[in-house]
Design a protein around this motif. Structure first.
Motif, PDB file in Angstrom:
ATOM      1  N   GLU A   1      86.991  72.780  28.343  1.00  0.00           N
ATOM      2  CA  GLU A   1      88.324  72.507  27.783  1.00  0.00           C
ATOM      3  C   GLU A   1      88.732  73.522  26.727  1.00  0.00           C
ATOM      4  N   ASP A   2      87.719  74.188  26.126  1.00  0.00           N
ATOM      5  CA  ASP A   2      88.051  75.148  25.067  1.00  0.00           C
ATOM      6  C   ASP A   2      88.211  76.579  25.613  1.00  0.00           C
TER       7      ASP A   2
ATOM      8  N   GLY B   1      92.073  78.999  20.930  1.00  0.00           N
ATOM      9  CA  GLY B   1      91.794  79.449  19.563  1.00  0.00           C
ATOM     10  C   GLY B   1      92.327  80.836  19.273  1.00  0.00           C
TER      11      GLY B   1
ATOM     12  N   ARG C   1      89.446  83.704  17.563  1.00  0.00           N
ATOM     13  CA  ARG C   1      88.245  83.163  18.210  1.00  0.00           C
ATOM     14  C   ARG C   1      87.676  84.174  19.207  1.00  0.00           C
TER      15      ARG C   1
ATOM     16  N   ARG D   1      83.794  77.134  18.167  1.00  0.00           N
ATOM     17  CA  ARG D   1      84.756  76.086  18.536  1.00  0.00           C
ATOM     18  C   ARG D   1      85.629  75.621  17.365  1.00  0.00           C
ATOM     19  N   HIS D   2      85.061  75.680  16.152  1.00  0.00           N
ATOM     20  CA  HIS D   2      85.847  75.246  14.977  1.00  0.00           C
ATOM     21  C   HIS D   2      87.142  76.065  14.852  1.00  0.00           C
TER      22      HIS D   2
ATOM     23  N   VAL E   1      89.145  76.735  17.180  1.00  0.00           N
ATOM     24  CA  VAL E   1      90.199  76.162  18.026  1.00  0.00           C
ATOM     25  C   VAL E   1      91.068  75.240  17.167  1.00  0.00           C
ATOM     26  N   GLU E   2      90.377  74.382  16.387  1.00  0.00           N
ATOM     27  CA  GLU E   2      91.133  73.475  15.501  1.00  0.00           C
ATOM     28  C   GLU E   2      91.859  74.283  14.418  1.00  0.00           C
ATOM     29  N   ALA E   3      91.173  75.306  13.905  1.00  0.00           N
ATOM     30  CA  ALA E   3      91.807  76.133  12.855  1.00  0.00           C
ATOM     31  C   ALA E   3      93.083  76.757  13.359  1.00  0.00           C
TER      32      ALA E   3
ATOM     33  N   ALA F   1      94.951  75.598  15.794  1.00  0.00           N
ATOM     34  CA  ALA F   1      95.948  74.557  16.066  1.00  0.00           C
ATOM     35  C   ALA F   1      96.670  74.123  14.788  1.00  0.00           C
ATOM     36  N   THR F   2      95.951  74.121  13.658  1.00  0.00           N
ATOM     37  CA  THR F   2      96.576  73.661  12.414  1.00  0.00           C
ATOM     38  C   THR F   2      97.239  74.795  11.621  1.00  0.00           C
TER      39      THR F   2
END
Ligand code: P1T
Length: 408
Positions: A288-289, A324, A328, A399-400, A402-404, A406-407
């Motif tokens: 998914e990533d 990401g 990423r 993977r962290h 990806v969230e970074a 997104a925000t």
């Protein structure tokens, strides 16, 4: 000094002699007969620049090593036999081979080129040959041959394509392209570096010239730089051989010998490159990533129907865009351990790179700019489980981001 290379070592057979033999047999035997003077089973490295003449013009096939050398000739026959052409012509690098094809053209001539090519090819076309030789270039997507037709003019002398393309791995229909080029009396040149003659034979599909960076799969061990052209037509071969000698961008005998040695295992290596790459592409596609995976062997590849028609398997190259974004992608390239962060491809060892900042930096700001988050893999022939584990680990540890992203 002879203008053209002599067409043969007295004891050496022409490439056509090996017609009818399977690929793996040709890879090992074409041009590689035992040395006629000593019986050495492996063709020797002839490290000489010149040859004795018994009287003026009376020599045994070779007069000067820029013009011709037995180790180079052995490789050229092997290359021709593998591509199914009559003539192989070796050069000091892939770029030297490419530029030699263009040296046939004259100021005012026009070339239609695919819009996704190795950055160095774009650079020599747009920064050297247009200014110094007055050749004009038009870059078009060739996935639809109608756009090639539309770009051609009465001055178009050459259509240049890579397939699969570097780094987006688009696959172009060579047979269709040959028809379009020939309808306008232009030649079709195919850079077959990514597919190799094991997976795809452009001459059999109608191409006039096959180009290679031998630095990649043909050499296969990341220990030599070289290039090659293979053609069937005798007159075209004569012109290219004239340029090989006149310009002098030739490979040394030791480099030729290294590529010859590499070629003998091309069929075995390619099988494993393809198997490993297919498994890794499936793993990436299942995550998914990872946003998209470009691999000609996947059914999801937009040109999959063409792949099935003209390639024997999907090859060893994969490009993908991780979720990401560019940050990423950049981190990921430094987070693997078996996949070495380096330019180039086609060696037994796996490599990873970021084309936008590495191999394709020279297309930045142009219409050929590649996505900043694109990661390219050259999948080697190590054990596939280790390769999958290495990439999964790098994806997990980044993977962290990806969230970074997104925000942000
Ligand atoms: O590096 P050289 O042997 O001169 O080959 C140039 C070349 C030609 N054609 C293709 C399709 C290529 O990929 C290359 C070289 N490519 C890289 C170095 C690379 O990492 O993409």
């Amino acid at each position: 000094m002879a203008e053209h290379g002599s067409e043969g070592h007295p004891q050496r057979r022409r490439a056509a002699h090996y017609d009818g033999q399977a690929f793996g047999t040709r890879a090992i035997h074409a041009g590689q007969e035992p040395d006629p003077t000593t019986g050495a089973v492996i063709a020797p490295v002839y490290l000489n620049s010149t040859y004795v003449q018994h009287g003026v013009g009376d020599f045994a096939g070779y007069d000067y090593s820029r013009t011709d050398n037995p180790t180079r000739r052995a490789l050229e026959i092997q290359l021709a036999a593998l591509e199914g052409g009559d003539h192989g012509i070796a050069f000091a690098s892939g770029m030297a081979a490419t530029s030699t094809v263009l040296q046939r053209l004259s100021p005012g001539d026009h070339v239609v080129c695919v819009n996704d090519v190795y950055g160095g090819t774009f650079r020599i076309f747009t920064k050297v040959l247009d200014r110094h030789a007055g050749i004009e270039f038009t870059f078009v997507s060739m996935r639809d041959v109608a756009s090639v037709e539309a770009a051609m003019t009465d001055r178009t002398k050459l259509v240049w394509v890579e397939t699969p393309t570097n780094p987006l791995l688009n696959v172009i229909d060579i047979a269709e392209l040959a028809k379009v080029a020939h309808a306008r009396r232009a030649l079709l040149a195919v850079d077959n570096t990514f597919a190799t003659p094991y997976l795809q034979n452009p001459l059999a599909l109608g191409a006039d010239i096959v180009a290679h960076s031998m630095t990649k799969y043909l050499g296969g061990h990341s220990d030599v730089v070289g290039g090659a052209l293979v053609v069937d037509d005798d007159a075209l071969a004569g012109e290219l051989r004239f340029l090989q000698n006149a310009v002098g961008a030739i490979p040394g005998p030791m480099d030729c010998w290294l590529v010859s040695r590499g070629l003998k295992t091309l069929h075995v290596r390619m099988e494993r490159h393809c198997e490993n790459a297919a498994a890794i592409a499936r793993m990436l596609e299942s995550r998914e990533d990872v946003e998209s995976v470009l691999y000609p062997g996947l059914e999801s590849h937009p040109d999959h129907a063409v792949v099935q028609r003209q390639m024997r398997a999907g090859g060893g190259m994969i490009s993908f865009r991780p979720a990401g974004g560019a940050d990423r992608a950049r981190e990921l390239c430094a987070a693997t351990s078996l996949f070495t962060l380096a330019e180039s491809l086609g060696g037994v060892e796996s490599l990873i790179e970021l084309p936008g900042l590495m191999t394709h930096q020279s297309v930045a700001g142009s219409e050929l700019e590649v996505p900043a988050d694109l990661v390219r893999l050259s999948v080697g022939i190590e054990h596939v489980d280790d390769l999958v584990r290495d990439l999964e680990g790098a994806l997990d540890t980044t993977r962290h981001l990806v969230e970074a992203a997104a925000t942000a």
